[in-house]
Write a protein that holds these residues in place. Structure first.
Motif, short mmCIF file in Angstrom:
data_model
loop_
_atom_site.label_atom_id
_atom_site.label_comp_id
_atom_site.label_asym_id
_atom_site.label_seq_id
_atom_site.Cartn_x
_atom_site.Cartn_y
_atom_site.Cartn_z
N THR A 216 -36.27 78.54 22.72
CA THR A 216 -37.09 79.97 22.76
C THR A 216 -37.96 78.55 24.39
N SER A 217 -38.17 77.24 24.26
CA SER A 217 -38.71 77.33 25.25
C SER A 217 -38.58 75.94 25.92
N SER A 218 -37.09 75.28 25.95
CA SER A 218 -36.58 74.72 26.72
C SER A 218 -35.09 74.90 27.49
N LEU A 219 -34.50 74.63 27.58
CA LEU A 219 -33.16 74.63 28.21
C LEU A 219 -32.40 74.37 27.78
N ALA A 220 -31.15 74.43 27.42
CA ALA A 220 -30.05 73.61 27.16
C ALA A 220 -28.55 73.81 27.52
N VAL A 221 -27.95 72.99 28.63
CA VAL A 221 -26.80 73.88 28.66
C VAL A 221 -25.20 72.72 28.64
N ALA A 222 -24.75 72.74 28.90
CA ALA A 222 -23.28 71.87 28.73
C ALA A 222 -22.08 72.74 28.88
N ARG A 223 -21.86 71.97 29.33
CA ARG A 223 -19.56 72.48 30.21
C ARG A 223 -18.72 71.49 29.85
N THR A 235 -35.43 69.97 32.27
CA THR A 235 -35.05 69.21 34.39
C THR A 235 -33.79 68.51 34.24
N LEU A 236 -32.99 67.21 33.10
CA LEU A 236 -32.24 66.74 33.39
C LEU A 236 -30.98 66.67 33.07
N LEU A 237 -30.52 66.69 34.38
CA LEU A 237 -28.94 66.37 34.81
C LEU A 237 -28.26 65.49 34.14
N THR A 238 -27.35 65.37 33.10
CA THR A 238 -26.39 64.47 32.83
C THR A 238 -24.96 64.03 33.40
N ILE A 239 -24.25 63.78 33.79
CA ILE A 239 -23.02 63.66 33.56
C ILE A 239 -22.37 62.23 32.67
N HIS A 240 -21.66 62.84 31.80
CA HIS A 240 -21.00 61.41 30.60
C HIS A 240 -18.92 61.76 30.92
N GLY A 244 -16.07 56.37 30.22
CA GLY A 244 -16.81 55.20 31.51
C GLY A 244 -18.30 55.78 31.14
N ALA A 245 -19.31 55.48 32.43
CA ALA A 245 -20.86 55.24 32.45
C ALA A 245 -21.42 56.79 32.49
N SER A 246 -22.56 56.85 32.34
CA SER A 246 -22.80 58.15 32.03
C SER A 246 -24.05 58.43 33.86
N GLU A 247 -24.11 59.27 34.36
CA GLU A 247 -25.60 59.11 35.13
C GLU A 247 -26.72 60.59 34.98
N GLN A 248 -27.22 60.01 36.15
CA GLN A 248 -28.57 61.09 35.22
C GLN A 248 -28.80 61.38 36.68
N ARG A 249 -29.83 62.78 37.00
CA ARG A 249 -30.57 63.04 37.92
C ARG A 249 -31.73 63.98 37.36
N GLU A 250 -33.17 64.43 37.75
CA GLU A 250 -34.12 65.14 37.38
C GLU A 250 -33.68 66.48 38.78
N LEU A 282 -40.44 74.80 33.83
CA LEU A 282 -39.49 73.84 33.26
C LEU A 282 -39.86 72.49 34.24
N ILE A 283 -40.15 72.65 35.02
CA ILE A 283 -40.09 71.51 36.60
C ILE A 283 -41.57 71.02 36.34
N ASP A 284 -42.59 71.78 36.49
CA ASP A 284 -43.95 71.45 36.44
C ASP A 284 -44.69 70.50 35.15
N GLU A 285 -43.57 71.06 34.06
CA GLU A 285 -43.93 70.53 32.80
C GLU A 285 -43.29 69.04 32.77
N ALA A 286 -41.97 68.93 34.06
CA ALA A 286 -41.42 67.20 33.46
C ALA A 286 -42.33 66.69 33.64
N ALA A 287 -42.99 67.35 35.64
CA ALA A 287 -43.97 66.33 36.25
C ALA A 287 -45.05 65.84 35.70
N ALA A 288 -45.88 66.79 34.67
CA ALA A 288 -47.16 66.64 34.36
C ALA A 288 -46.56 65.39 33.22
N ALA A 289 -45.45 65.88 32.54
CA ALA A 289 -45.49 64.99 31.63
C ALA A 289 -44.88 62.68 31.77
N LYS A 290 -44.24 63.09 33.31
CA LYS A 290 -44.53 61.90 33.53
C LYS A 290 -46.08 61.75 34.21
#
Length: 293
Positions: A216-223, A235-240, A244-250, A282-290
């Motif tokens: 109810t408060s956070s986003l969870a998506v997977a494919r 806001t964190l996108l991860t590609i596994h 091999g290796a994993s990569e991430q971007r905000e 979600l973007i604002d909360e991620a920025a505030a957390a940093k």
């Protein structure tokens, strides 16, 4: 005298209520429509490639409905995914229509849960019979949904198109584990007790309304696709990459969010007035957390 069993009744109901042709076309399945292990493997793999795990409905305050008509409107015709109760319930209708014997199970999640902490039952799994063998099928565990059926056998490493899995026993329950980064990780624990729609409706309602629910408060998506798994946590996108290796971007803008959800996760976004404000939150909360880290 009526000798029709409950399993046969459910199979007849599934056949009349599910648009099997539309489902199979949506996932791109063109194989035999027979209740074999080969059919089960193909459909499970194609399902997780086609239908993303996503919790946009509870995040946006949109009801999550588990009746078959609502599931078909949302997932088959509407270009959406869903979370475990939606994913596995839709698949159960498909498998029953194909002649499989299917029972619904339920589990307590262990993934990312501190040792010794007990979580409520919040996950659905399917038990599917193929001939004389029983398999666990789960297309709704997000970034680690098994991409192949798991034989109901203890302490046996089972390969899938992605990670190896195994079942172990703990306190008279079964624990499903995946081999991730050279370590066995527990996903959830369950018994073989059968659960039905009213149970799942109650579990799902809890996830959609409980103030402390992640959904109810956070986003969870997977494919999952053949050579990789995509995951999005807020806001964190991860590609596994498989093997091999994993990569991430905000993600840093609503426009970027929308593009990723549509192009990578293949979600036809709901026309909800609070979608963009929620993504911006979600973007604002991620920025505030940093800033406070």
């Amino acid at each position: 005298m009526n000798t029709t069993t409950s399993q046969e009744t459910e199979a007849i109901r599934a056949t009349t209520e599910i648009d099997l042709d539309a489902y199979l076309q949506r996932i791109g399945y063109t194989g035999e429509r027979t209740p074999t292990l080969e059919t089960l493997r193909s459909i499970q793999r194609l399902h997780v490639e086609t239908f993303p795990f996503e919790n946009l409905n509870p995040l946006l305050g949109i009801p999550v409905l588990l009746d078959i008509d609502a599931l078909q409107r949302k997932m088959i015709y509407g270009g959406r995914g869903g979370y475990c109760f939606e994913q596995n319930r839709l698949l159960s209708f498909v498998l029953k229509a194909l002649g499989f014997r299917v029972r619904g199970l339920a589990a307590r999640v262990l993934w990312n849960v501190p040792e010794g902490e007990t979580k409520p039952i919040t996950h659905q799994v399917l038990r599917v019979e193929v001939g004389d063998e029983s398999y666990l099928v789960d297309v709704g565990f997000g970034g680690l949904s098994p991409t192949g059926p798991l034989r109901l056998a203890l302490h046996t490493v089972q390969t899938t198109p992605h990670e190896p899995f195994r079942l172990i026993e703990l306190d008279d329950e079964l624990v499903i584990q995946a081999y991730v980064k050279e370590e066995w990780k527990s996903l959830y624990r369950l018994t073989l007790r059968e659960f039905r729609l009213p149970d799942y409706q109650m579990f799902s309602w809890y996830l959609c309304t409980y103030p402390g629910s992640y959904f109810t408060s956070s986003l969870a998506v997977a494919r999952t696709i053949p050579d990789r798994r995509y995951g999005l946590r807020n806001t964190l996108l991860t590609i596994h990459h498989l093997g091999g290796a994993s990569e991430q971007r905000e993600l840093t803008s609503v426009a970027e969010f929308r593009t990723v959800l549509k192009d990578i996760f293949q979600i036809q976004l709901p026309e909800a007035p609070n979608l963009d404000p929620t993504l911006q939150r979600l973007i604002d909360e991620a920025a505030a957390a940093k800033i406070t880290a």
